[in-house]
Scaffold this motif. Structure first.
Motif, short mmCIF file in Angstrom:
data_model
loop_
_atom_site.label_atom_id
_atom_site.label_comp_id
_atom_site.label_asym_id
_atom_site.label_seq_id
_atom_site.Cartn_x
_atom_site.Cartn_y
_atom_site.Cartn_z
N SER A 54 0.83 -1.21 0.00
CA SER A 54 0.00 0.00 0.00
C SER A 54 0.86 1.26 0.00
O SER A 54 0.59 2.20 -0.74
N VAL A 55 1.91 1.25 0.81
CA VAL A 55 2.79 2.42 0.90
C VAL A 55 3.54 2.63 -0.42
O VAL A 55 3.58 3.74 -0.96
N VAL A 56 4.13 1.55 -0.94
CA VAL A 56 4.89 1.65 -2.19
C VAL A 56 3.99 2.10 -3.34
O VAL A 56 4.38 2.92 -4.18
N SER A 57 2.77 1.58 -3.39
CA SER A 57 1.84 1.94 -4.47
C SER A 57 1.34 3.38 -4.34
O SER A 57 0.93 3.98 -5.33
N SER A 58 1.35 3.92 -3.15
CA SER A 58 0.83 5.27 -2.92
C SER A 58 1.88 6.35 -3.17
O SER A 58 1.53 7.50 -3.44
N LEU A 59 3.16 5.98 -3.07
CA LEU A 59 4.23 6.96 -3.27
C LEU A 59 4.43 7.23 -4.77
O LEU A 59 4.34 6.33 -5.60
N SER A 60 4.71 8.49 -5.08
CA SER A 60 5.10 8.87 -6.44
C SER A 60 6.60 9.13 -6.41
O SER A 60 7.05 10.02 -5.69
N VAL A 115 9.24 11.40 2.63
CA VAL A 115 8.43 10.40 3.33
C VAL A 115 9.02 9.00 3.15
O VAL A 115 9.10 8.20 4.08
N SER A 116 9.46 8.71 1.92
CA SER A 116 10.07 7.42 1.64
C SER A 116 11.33 7.22 2.48
O SER A 116 11.57 6.11 3.00
N ILE A 159 14.18 4.67 7.19
CA ILE A 159 14.77 4.74 8.54
C ILE A 159 13.99 3.83 9.50
O ILE A 159 14.58 3.09 10.30
N ILE A 160 12.65 3.89 9.41
CA ILE A 160 11.83 3.03 10.27
C ILE A 160 12.09 1.56 9.96
O ILE A 160 12.19 0.71 10.86
N GLY A 161 12.20 1.24 8.65
CA GLY A 161 12.45 -0.14 8.24
C GLY A 161 13.78 -0.65 8.74
O GLY A 161 13.89 -1.81 9.18
N ILE A 162 14.80 0.19 8.69
CA ILE A 162 16.12 -0.21 9.19
C ILE A 162 16.06 -0.52 10.68
O ILE A 162 16.66 -1.47 11.17
N ALA A 163 15.30 0.30 11.41
CA ALA A 163 15.19 0.11 12.86
C ALA A 163 14.43 -1.17 13.19
O ALA A 163 14.80 -1.90 14.11
#
Length: 405
Positions: free
Chosen positions: A173-179, A212-213, A218-222
């Motif tokens: 959902s996040v990847v599809s929403s980002l431009s 935002v990406s 950063i959140i993913g790394i943590a």
């Protein structure tokens, strides 16, 4: 090569290769098949990818199709969907011992592509424009996420293999929403719309999306760290890298410009040093758990565009990258794409519905804010279509998801 058993256990098969024996073809007088060796297969992949891409580009040029479409079609044709239906062709064109080679070169090509595209952007101008478009940018991100997550949750039972607690629906959902910046700006550049009002607005919105990406990275790394201390050190390392790029690397790039006489090209030694530094930063971000390509994007953004530095780097790198190395990336995409493997068209239609919902979310956001920005409704519709463009970033993410099963 890998496969999954019914209990979702990852099973890997080992391929033994004697590199000194399988790398080069000895000679035609040995009565050997050159396609049994790594280097001849690699050269064949390069030659076929370039020839097929060029042929498709000539055919589709009257339809104003971007090069991305031609590259994708070339990859699909060379993959198992078309030519790969012949077993002998697949065994010769995509032997197991060749996979690591093409994967490495395609990764290198995609990262250098990111670097070149980011150099072309005037980040100062886009940052100023973002001050007036940030509200629209937030809505163009929030509306699709809300709609896609809602549809995801409602349709999860239609997707086999999604266990409770699986984070993939949220990630998708996040990847599809980002431009994505490099996708949108590259397409606008091909259509000569980059300097238009539509180009400036969409580019500034995608700049916000990149911020935002980066936050999600950063959140993913943590979250992937096993201990709180490791998570803290990983985030600290990434933030330190960004600070180093902005306050150490960027001033050095401007120093190089000052050392270059007006009207003269930048010294080749400086260009080589900059390229090597970019690779070093890539290794650094990879070591701290971030994306290897993130360093190429950051270095591209901090490199001043235009003459003398940006223009020189682009001129020395772009031709061989776009014409020879980048097609290999799409050969890899074609290898992973088998349209004949689609058996359940209901699941495919459900997946397409989720993607279309994201497009509708962007359209609603653009139409809602059109009046507040003195934007015509037709321009708002075009803006939503531009922001819905997909390209290299989504393809790279898809490959990662495939490897992660």
């Amino acid at each position: 090569m890998a496969s999954t058993t019914p209990n979702a256990t990852l099973v890997s098969s080992t391929v033994c290769v004697f590199l000194n024996k399988n790398l080069h073809y000895n000679s035609m007088f040995w009565k050997e098949n050159p396609l049994n060796h790594i280097f001849p297969v690699l050269m064949l992949q390069v030659i076929l990818s370039v020839l097929v891409f060029r042929a498709i580009h000539v055919i589709l040029r009257p339809l104003k199709q971007p090069k991305l479409v031609c590259h994708l079609l070339a990859g699909v044709i060379l993959g198992p969907s078309v030519l790969g239906r012949n077993k002998a062709y697949m065994e010769s064109m995509f032997p197991a011992k060749e996979e690591v080679v093409i994967a490495t070169l395609s990764q290198l090509a995609s990262n250098l592509y990111t670097f070149i595209v980011c150099i072309k952007m005037d980040t100062i101008m886009l940052t100023k424009a973002a001050k007036h478009t940030w509200k629209l940018g937030v809505c163009c991100l929030a509306f699709p996420i809300v709609l896609i997550v809602s549809v995801d949750m409602a349709k999860q039972r239609f997707f086999p293999g999604l266990n409770p607690g699986n984070p993939f629906p949220v990630q998708f959902s996040v990847v599809s929403s980002l431009s994505y910046f490099i996708v949108v700006t590259r397409a606008l550049d091909e259509l000569n719309l980059l300097s238009s009002e539509l180009g400036r607005i969409s580019s500034s919105i995608t700049m916000l999306n990149e911020v935002v990406s980066a936050a999600f990275v950063i959140i993913g790394i943590a979250t992937v760290q096993k201990e709180a201390k490791s998570a803290f050190l990983a985030i600290l390392s990434l933030c330190s890298f960004i600070v180093f790029a902005l306050f150490v690397a960027q001033p050095m790039l401007y120093w190089v410009i000052k050392q270059t006489p007006k009207g003269k090209p930048v010294k080749e030694s400086y260009v080589v040093t900059i390229l090597l530094s970019t690779f070093v930063m890539g290794v650094t971000t990879d070591a701290i758990g971030a994306s290897f390509g993130g360093a190429f994007m950051v270095m591209g953004f901090i490199t001043p565009d235009g003459p003398p530095l940006g223009t020189t780097i682009i001129r020395k790198s772009e031709l061989i990258l776009h014409e020879f190395f980048l097609p290999l990336f799409f050969v890899q995409i074609g290898y992973f794409t088998d349209l004949s493997a689609i058996k359940n068209w209901g699941e495919c239609a459900t997946f397409a519905t989720i993607v279309i919902v994201g497009y509708i979310g962007r359209l609603i956001a653009c139409l809602v804010f059109a009046s507040s920005m003195n934007m015509r409704k037709s321009t708002a519709v075009l803006l939503s279509l531009v922001l819905s463009l997909q390209g290299l970033v989504e393809l790279i993410q898809s490959i990662q998801w495939k490897h992660l099963q």
